[in-house]
Motif scaffolding. Structure first.
Motif, PDB file in Angstrom:
ATOM      1  N   ALA A 247       6.200 -10.668 -11.965  1.00  0.00           N
ATOM      2  CA  ALA A 247       7.708 -10.278 -11.479  1.00  0.00           C
ATOM      3  C   ALA A 247       8.076 -11.663 -10.643  1.00  0.00           C
ATOM      4  CB  ALA A 247       7.500  -9.063 -10.592  1.00  0.00           C
ATOM      5  N   GLY A 248       9.489 -11.717 -10.999  1.00  0.00           N
ATOM      6  CA  GLY A 248      10.189 -12.695 -10.733  1.00  0.00           C
ATOM      7  C   GLY A 248      11.537 -12.246 -10.089  1.00  0.00           C
ATOM      8  N   GLY A 249      12.459 -13.461  -9.845  1.00  0.00           N
ATOM      9  CA  GLY A 249      13.849 -13.130  -9.352  1.00  0.00           C
ATOM     10  C   GLY A 249      14.034 -13.216  -7.871  1.00  0.00           C
ATOM     11  N   GLU A 250      15.341 -13.179  -7.577  1.00  0.00           N
ATOM     12  CA  GLU A 250      15.706 -13.254  -6.223  1.00  0.00           C
ATOM     13  C   GLU A 250      15.111 -12.184  -5.197  1.00  0.00           C
ATOM     14  OE1 GLU A 250      20.048 -13.722  -4.978  1.00  0.00           O
ATOM     15  OE2 GLU A 250      20.207 -14.531  -7.109  1.00  0.00           O
ATOM     16  N   VAL A 251      15.141 -12.619  -3.954  1.00  0.00           N
ATOM     17  CA  VAL A 251      14.749 -11.622  -3.065  1.00  0.00           C
ATOM     18  C   VAL A 251      16.044 -10.915  -2.242  1.00  0.00           C
ATOM     19  CG1 VAL A 251      13.867 -11.294  -0.663  1.00  0.00           C
ATOM     20  CG2 VAL A 251      12.617 -13.119  -2.205  1.00  0.00           C
ATOM     21  N   HIS A 252      15.702  -9.441  -2.322  1.00  0.00           N
ATOM     22  CA  HIS A 252      16.917  -8.531  -1.826  1.00  0.00           C
ATOM     23  C   HIS A 252      16.341  -8.011  -0.480  1.00  0.00           C
ATOM     24  CE1 HIS A 252      19.261  -8.539  -5.533  1.00  0.00           C
ATOM     25  NE2 HIS A 252      18.080  -9.054  -6.185  1.00  0.00           N
ATOM     26  N   GLU A 253      17.207  -7.737   0.367  1.00  0.00           N
ATOM     27  CA  GLU A 253      17.058  -6.922   1.726  1.00  0.00           C
ATOM     28  C   GLU A 253      17.233  -5.632   1.729  1.00  0.00           C
ATOM     29  OE1 GLU A 253      18.387  -9.095   5.208  1.00  0.00           O
ATOM     30  OE2 GLU A 253      17.770  -7.471   6.572  1.00  0.00           O
ATOM     31  N   LEU A 254      16.315  -4.853   1.861  1.00  0.00           N
ATOM     32  CA  LEU A 254      16.513  -3.441   2.064  1.00  0.00           C
ATOM     33  C   LEU A 254      16.496  -3.109   3.545  1.00  0.00           C
ATOM     34  CD1 LEU A 254      14.791  -1.512  -0.705  1.00  0.00           C
ATOM     35  CD2 LEU A 254      17.194  -2.619  -0.854  1.00  0.00           C
ATOM     36  N   ARG A 255      17.514  -2.345   4.175  1.00  0.00           N
ATOM     37  CA  ARG A 255      17.112  -1.757   5.679  1.00  0.00           C
ATOM     38  C   ARG A 255      17.152  -0.356   5.673  1.00  0.00           C
ATOM     39  NH1 ARG A 255      18.460  -5.194  10.120  1.00  0.00           N
ATOM     40  NH2 ARG A 255      18.626  -7.333   9.410  1.00  0.00           N
ATOM     41  N   VAL A 256      15.927   0.063   6.518  1.00  0.00           N
ATOM     42  CA  VAL A 256      15.569   1.495   6.230  1.00  0.00           C
ATOM     43  C   VAL A 256      15.584   1.874   7.645  1.00  0.00           C
ATOM     44  CG1 VAL A 256      14.003   3.281   5.698  1.00  0.00           C
ATOM     45  CG2 VAL A 256      13.904   1.025   4.418  1.00  0.00           C
ATOM     46  N   LEU A 257      16.313   3.012   7.919  1.00  0.00           N
ATOM     47  CA  LEU A 257      16.456   3.765   9.121  1.00  0.00           C
ATOM     48  C   LEU A 257      15.361   4.498   9.139  1.00  0.00           C
ATOM     49  CD1 LEU A 257      18.641   3.992  11.578  1.00  0.00           C
ATOM     50  CD2 LEU A 257      19.377   5.845  10.659  1.00  0.00           C
ATOM     51  N   VAL A 258      14.368   4.421  10.055  1.00  0.00           N
ATOM     52  CA  VAL A 258      13.156   5.409  10.217  1.00  0.00           C
ATOM     53  C   VAL A 258      13.145   6.014  11.515  1.00  0.00           C
ATOM     54  CG1 VAL A 258      12.031   3.685   8.446  1.00  0.00           C
ATOM     55  CG2 VAL A 258      11.832   3.304  11.042  1.00  0.00           C
ATOM     56  N   PRO A 259      12.487   7.028  11.377  1.00  0.00           N
ATOM     57  CA  PRO A 259      12.132   7.914  12.781  1.00  0.00           C
ATOM     58  C   PRO A 259      11.019   7.087  13.484  1.00  0.00           C
ATOM     59  CG  PRO A 259      11.115   9.079  10.854  1.00  0.00           C
ATOM     60  CD  PRO A 259      12.078   7.867  10.281  1.00  0.00           C
ATOM     61  N   ASN A 260      11.159   7.125  14.719  1.00  0.00           N
ATOM     62  CA  ASN A 260      10.285   6.481  15.530  1.00  0.00           C
ATOM     63  C   ASN A 260       8.777   7.148  15.695  1.00  0.00           C
ATOM     64  OD1 ASN A 260      11.249   3.870  16.259  1.00  0.00           O
ATOM     65  ND2 ASN A 260      12.459   4.737  18.357  1.00  0.00           N
ATOM     66  N   ARG A 261       8.071   7.215  14.674  1.00  0.00           N
ATOM     67  CA  ARG A 261       6.879   8.123  14.705  1.00  0.00           C
ATOM     68  C   ARG A 261       5.696   7.144  14.138  1.00  0.00           C
ATOM     69  NH1 ARG A 261       6.219   9.874   9.672  1.00  0.00           N
ATOM     70  NH2 ARG A 261       7.778  10.500   8.226  1.00  0.00           N
ATOM     71  N   PRO A 262       4.505   7.456  14.335  1.00  0.00           N
ATOM     72  CA  PRO A 262       3.127   6.696  13.966  1.00  0.00           C
ATOM     73  C   PRO A 262       3.154   7.012  12.463  1.00  0.00           C
ATOM     74  CG  PRO A 262       2.696   8.123  15.615  1.00  0.00           C
ATOM     75  CD  PRO A 262       4.122   8.564  15.349  1.00  0.00           C
ATOM     76  N   GLY A 263       2.982   5.872  11.655  1.00  0.00           N
ATOM     77  CA  GLY A 263       2.543   6.063  10.246  1.00  0.00           C
ATOM     78  C   GLY A 263       3.640   5.742   9.406  1.00  0.00           C
ATOM     79  N   ILE A 264       4.920   5.683   9.968  1.00  0.00           N
ATOM     80  CA  ILE A 264       6.063   5.555   9.178  1.00  0.00           C
ATOM     81  C   ILE A 264       6.041   4.241   8.073  1.00  0.00           C
ATOM     82  CG2 ILE A 264       7.640   4.670  10.811  1.00  0.00           C
ATOM     83  CD1 ILE A 264       8.518   7.081   8.115  1.00  0.00           C
ATOM     84  N   VAL A 265       5.544   3.193   8.845  1.00  0.00           N
ATOM     85  CA  VAL A 265       5.296   2.076   8.353  1.00  0.00           C
ATOM     86  C   VAL A 265       4.498   1.980   6.893  1.00  0.00           C
ATOM     87  CG1 VAL A 265       4.960  -0.551   8.453  1.00  0.00           C
ATOM     88  CG2 VAL A 265       6.390   0.643   9.958  1.00  0.00           C
ATOM     89  N   ALA A 266       3.301   2.423   7.250  1.00  0.00           N
ATOM     90  CA  ALA A 266       2.088   2.680   6.279  1.00  0.00           C
ATOM     91  C   ALA A 266       2.734   3.449   4.966  1.00  0.00           C
ATOM     92  CB  ALA A 266       0.952   3.250   6.965  1.00  0.00           C
ATOM     93  N   GLU A 267       3.350   4.731   5.459  1.00  0.00           N
ATOM     94  CA  GLU A 267       3.978   5.369   4.362  1.00  0.00           C
ATOM     95  C   GLU A 267       4.975   4.654   3.523  1.00  0.00           C
ATOM     96  OE1 GLU A 267       6.715   9.640   4.456  1.00  0.00           O
ATOM     97  OE2 GLU A 267       5.338   9.101   6.231  1.00  0.00           O
ATOM     98  N   ILE A 268       5.831   3.938   4.129  1.00  0.00           N
ATOM     99  CA  ILE A 268       6.429   3.201   3.062  1.00  0.00           C
ATOM    100  C   ILE A 268       5.902   2.081   2.173  1.00  0.00           C
ATOM    101  CG2 ILE A 268       8.690   1.472   3.180  1.00  0.00           C
ATOM    102  CD1 ILE A 268       9.670   2.632   5.844  1.00  0.00           C
ATOM    103  N   ALA A 269       5.126   1.496   3.038  1.00  0.00           N
ATOM    104  CA  ALA A 269       3.892   0.457   2.221  1.00  0.00           C
ATOM    105  C   ALA A 269       3.398   0.910   1.126  1.00  0.00           C
ATOM    106  CB  ALA A 269       3.294  -0.399   3.185  1.00  0.00           C
ATOM    107  N   LEU A 270       2.817   2.173   1.368  1.00  0.00           N
ATOM    108  CA  LEU A 270       2.008   2.823   0.384  1.00  0.00           C
ATOM    109  C   LEU A 270       2.702   3.324  -0.565  1.00  0.00           C
ATOM    110  CD1 LEU A 270      -0.497   4.412   2.808  1.00  0.00           C
ATOM    111  CD2 LEU A 270      -0.994   2.961   1.037  1.00  0.00           C
ATOM    112  N   ALA A 271       4.031   3.759  -0.515  1.00  0.00           N
ATOM    113  CA  ALA A 271       4.904   4.459  -1.505  1.00  0.00           C
ATOM    114  C   ALA A 271       5.259   3.319  -2.570  1.00  0.00           C
ATOM    115  CB  ALA A 271       6.169   5.102  -0.802  1.00  0.00           C
ATOM    116  N   LEU A 272       5.589   2.018  -1.939  1.00  0.00           N
ATOM    117  CA  LEU A 272       6.064   0.774  -2.883  1.00  0.00           C
ATOM    118  C   LEU A 272       4.621   0.312  -3.449  1.00  0.00           C
ATOM    119  CD1 LEU A 272       8.556  -1.153  -0.716  1.00  0.00           C
ATOM    120  CD2 LEU A 272       8.677   0.778  -2.188  1.00  0.00           C
TER     121      LEU A 272
END
Lengths: 353, 353
Positions: B279-304
């Motif tokens: 997969a190629g192309g330009e890099v795009h930035e997404l800003r995600v508003l997240v609740p400050n709770r454990p596991g949220i980063v893992a949850e996003i990373a795993l979903a993608l």
């Protein structure tokens, strides 16, 4: 020297390039596709696109037939029908029993270079495609000795290693080391693409890319190969499944010692296979006194081929009497001694030069 | 930045070289073998050979555990016991369920770079071993978001592509694309070495060499991998045997149309697998508003990760309130849109930068 290439794809085109660059040969070509012929001229693989088969091979010294396996016997017969008496005819098909069974002409010798690339077509042809590649030849008792000698030398001079083999043996070997890996590549990509459904394609590591590089090779070419060698390939698959089941049962049983022994055995097998392809050393000359009778050259070449002894070069010195001399150049002192013993076992006299 | 490498072989040594050359990190090492440590210093993979584990990891920012799979959980636990609170601990093992099951620490994230070489040992370590390689990470709901962010960025900066995945999924994928090819390589060399008895070793073509390159890999390392992933590997072998039997039956029946369809399917599967890695192309930035709770980063990373979306880079911007921001950089407009949709499906708000 005039070389005719019948079928100008990747292999035929690379033969043309090698014959031109390494031997300064006059290379002409014929192909049922006018576009392929044009591309071959553009690539420099041939210098002349012939309008008919007879134009290409009528006065050629060598004709290489590079046609798909399922039409090979027919094209070889057509070439032999129009080739002059000086012309040695060979082919490059990946399966040898069918053509060997259909064609019996003293000037035809089946052949198969173990070389290829991911990319088909004459635009990918390379002069060095065959450098250090094994090039199987299938002479028969009917083969003219001088035709074999001339072809053997030509192949040596374009950088490959000719090895004589019976057509049956060739096809069993290829079932195991070429056709089965192609079947496996197909099966593995299908498995990987579906292992997690359509949603997620797994990242693939280097070992997977190695194993699946040949997946989905051209269906016309490979359909013909699979069909022509189906019996040997089915036997190879059956043997593979039995070996896989053995490994599977050790894994399921948690048999660590058995797994270690099996893995160490594979390491040893691989080393032996690699070493077999890496014999080195000085070249020794053997001179063999041979009766002037048909098939004697094929007999010697096959006896050495059976023991994986490469003939680096050979020369025929016929005499007017009942005997002539065949000179053989063999790499490595130990291998040369082994070759000498094998030739003596054929009842022939050997002189070390 | 101080990086500790625990186990200085090919992989550990290459991490050390990459961290030194690309990041200017201070790299230290520990290994049960004094000889390996010496060789690692000589190679420049580490600048300091530590006398104990605590010397190596006590004040390190990152600890990479590169130990054989069968001792991995034990070594990771020892490292976590002596590492400081700032230290992110990861490993490079080829099987992930066992270590994920045994270790539950917010600062530990399992890892596995898809890279390797035919030659083991730190003397073959290379700074570019991981360039453009997929590097699997197995964060859990328990993983500290900032630890994941720091490790993700480190791996990106040494040139690899981090991809989050569940340990179970990782092991099933590896059974199919890595462990099974190793089993096959072993089985194929054994078959080829014996196909004609001990007398004649067949010349081997390029496809066979590709398939068998990994035959007989180190028995200690691979014995551990096979044992740790035996169930997934047995299932992969069973599936392979079923697919082989299907191909075998078509060959035996002379089913040319079926063979052609099967072969064309493999070509399509291979293309899809290759495209997924390109997969190629330009890099795009997404800003995600997240609740400050454990596991949220893992949850996003795993979903993608489940949709094979690579996060080119990420940044965490915690705030003092109940919410923070995670910035994600994704390559390609279409993929970035897909990523945005997936993140929204987690109930999170996304802002395109």
């Amino acid at each position: 020297m005039k070389v005719a290439v019948v079928g100008v794809g990747l292999i035929g085109g690379s033969i043309g390039l090698a014959a031109r660059q390494r031997l300064g040969a006059h290379v002409v070509g014929w192909d049922p596709s006018a576009g392929a012929l044009e591309a071959a001229v553009a690539r420099g693989a041939i210098v002349e696109a012939c309008a008919s088969l007879v134009d290409a091979v009528g006065d050629a010294d060598f004709a290489f037939v590079a046609a798909p396996v399922h039409v090979l016997a027919g094209v070889v017969s057509e070439v032999l029908a129009v080739a002059g008496p000086q012309c040695v005819v060979t082919d490059v098909g990946s399966v040898k029993r069918a053509v060997a069974g259909a064609v019996s002409n003293p000037r035809f010798i089946g052949g198969h270079p173990l070389a290829g690339a991911e990319t088909a077509g004459v635009e990918h042809a390379r002069a060095d495609l065959f450098t250090d590649a094994t090039w199987y030849l299938t002479p028969t008792p009917n083969t003219e000795g001088s035709a074999f000698e001339r072809l053997h030398r030509l192949i040596t001079r374009i950088g490959a290693w000719p090895t004589a083999v019976e057509p049956e043996t060739h096809d069993v070997i290829m079932a195991s080391v070429s056709h089965l890996p192609h079947v496996l590549a197909n099966v593995l990509v299908a498995q990987a693409a579906r292992v997690l459904g359509e949603e997620r394609l797994p990242a693939t590591g280097p070992s997977f890319r190695d194993v699946t590089r040949v997946a989905g090779a051209n269906s016309v070419v490979w359909g013909g190969i699979y069909a022509a060698n189906a019996d040997a390939l089915v036997a190879a698959i059956d043997d593979l499944v039995a070996r896989l089941s053995h490994a599977r049962d050790m894994l399921a049983a948690g048999d660590a010692a058995g797994i270690a022994e099996w893995n160490d055995g594979a390491r040893d097998d691989r080393r032996r296979l690699l070493e077999a392809g890496l014999a080195g050393g000085e070249v020794h000359e053997l001179r063999v006194l041979v009766p002037n009778r048909p098939g004697i050259v094929a007999e010697i070449a096959l006896a050495l081929g059976r023991e994986t002894i490469d003939i680096v070069d050979m020369g025929l010195y016929p005499s007017s009497g009942s005997h002539g001399t065949v000179a053989l150049w063999i790499r490595g002192a130990v291998v040369a001694q082994q070759a000498e013993r094998l030739v003596r076992e054929l009842g022939l006299e050997v002189v070390r030069a």
